[in-house]
Design an enzyme around this catalytic site. Structure first.
Site, mmCIF file in Angstrom:
data_model
loop_
_atom_site.group_PDB
_atom_site.id
_atom_site.type_symbol
_atom_site.label_atom_id
_atom_site.label_comp_id
_atom_site.label_asym_id
_atom_site.label_seq_id
_atom_site.Cartn_x
_atom_site.Cartn_y
_atom_site.Cartn_z
ATOM 1 N N PRO A 111 -6.990 9.126 5.608
ATOM 2 C CA PRO A 111 -5.711 9.784 5.879
ATOM 3 C C PRO A 111 -5.235 10.747 4.796
ATOM 4 O O PRO A 111 -4.181 10.568 4.219
ATOM 5 C CB PRO A 111 -4.747 8.616 6.051
ATOM 6 C CG PRO A 111 -5.353 7.507 5.289
ATOM 7 C CD PRO A 111 -6.839 7.704 5.354
ATOM 8 N N CYS A 112 -5.982 11.782 4.570
ATOM 9 C CA CYS A 112 -5.591 12.718 3.516
ATOM 10 C C CYS A 112 -4.389 13.554 3.945
ATOM 11 O O CYS A 112 -3.752 14.191 3.119
ATOM 12 C CB CYS A 112 -6.757 13.623 3.154
ATOM 13 S SG CYS A 112 -7.478 14.469 4.548
ATOM 14 N N HIS A 113 -4.061 13.532 5.223
ATOM 15 C CA HIS A 113 -2.908 14.309 5.672
ATOM 16 C C HIS A 113 -1.595 13.626 5.320
ATOM 17 O O HIS A 113 -0.540 14.206 5.455
ATOM 18 C CB HIS A 113 -3.001 14.500 7.189
ATOM 19 C CG HIS A 113 -3.098 13.226 7.936
ATOM 20 N ND1 HIS A 113 -4.283 12.521 8.048
ATOM 21 C CD2 HIS A 113 -2.172 12.503 8.585
ATOM 22 C CE1 HIS A 113 -4.049 11.427 8.755
ATOM 23 N NE2 HIS A 113 -2.786 11.378 9.083
#
Length: 140
Positions: A111-113
Site C-alpha cells: 500500500p504505497c498509496h
DNA sequence: ATGCCCCTTCTTG
DNA sequence: CAAGAAGGGGCAT
C-alpha cells in the site's frame, strides 16, 4: 501479463512461478486478457471493500525495501501516514522512503498509496489520479 | 517560496 | 572502489 478492470482504471500485472513480480496502474484503456488467479482475486476483493491476505510477492531487491514493505503493511486500511512518520518508524530519512517507494514494483499490493507528504498529497509514480482515487475509496 | 539536509540507489570515473 | 546525481520529503529561514 494479465489485466484487471478496476473501478478506477485498468491494472496490469505479471508473475512467474506463482510469484507476482509486477503490477502496473494503467492510465489508458489498454488491457490484456483477464485471468482468474490470486492477484485478480485479491484486487477484486480489495475493490469490494474487503481485504484478503496478499498473493505471493516477488522479494524486494534490497533489504531496505523489504524493511519498508513491512512498515507499509502496518498501515491499517483506510488510514494514511506521512513520509516523515514512516521514516521515523523505520529509522531512516523521508527522502530515502521516497526513493524506495518509487522503486516498488508492486503498488497497491504494497500500500504505497497510503503514504503522503507532510503538507500535501505527495507524488505517485503511476499518477496522482490513482492515489487520489484509492485514498478516497478507502476512506469510505 | 527558497535553501539546505536526511538516506538509499543508480550511474560514472 | 570512490564520487556524483537524483528521488513520490522535511524543516528552517
Amino acid at each position: 501479463m494479465y489485466s484487471f478492470q478496476s473501478p478506477f482504471g485498468v491494472i496490469d500485472y505479471d508473475w512467474h512461478e506463482d510469484v507476482c513480480d509486477t503490477l502496473i496502474l494503467q492510465q489508458s484503456d489498454m488491457a490484456y486478457a483477464e485471468h482468474d488467479d490470486a492477484v485478480s482475486a485479491w484486487l477484486s476483493a480489495y475493490f469490494s471493500g474487503k481485504t484478503l491476505s496478499l498473493p505471493t510477492l516477488a522479494p524486494a531487491k534490497t533489504s531496505f525495501q523489504t524493511k519498508l514493505r513491512h512498515g507499509l503493511c502496518a498501515i491499517p486500511h483506510g488510514e494514511v501516514k506521512t513520509y516523515g512518520e514512516l521514516a521515523k518508524m523505520l529509522n531512516t530519512a523521508p527522502r530515502a522512503l521516497g526513493q524506495a517507494l518509487g522503486a516498488n514494483p508492486l503498488p497497491i499490493l504494497i500500500p504505497c498509496h497510503r503514504v503522503i507528504a507532510a503538507n500535501h498529497l505527495g507524488g505517485f509514480h503511476y499518477g496522482k489520479d490513482w492515489k487520489k482515487a484509492l485514498l478516497n475509496f478507502e476512506r469510505e
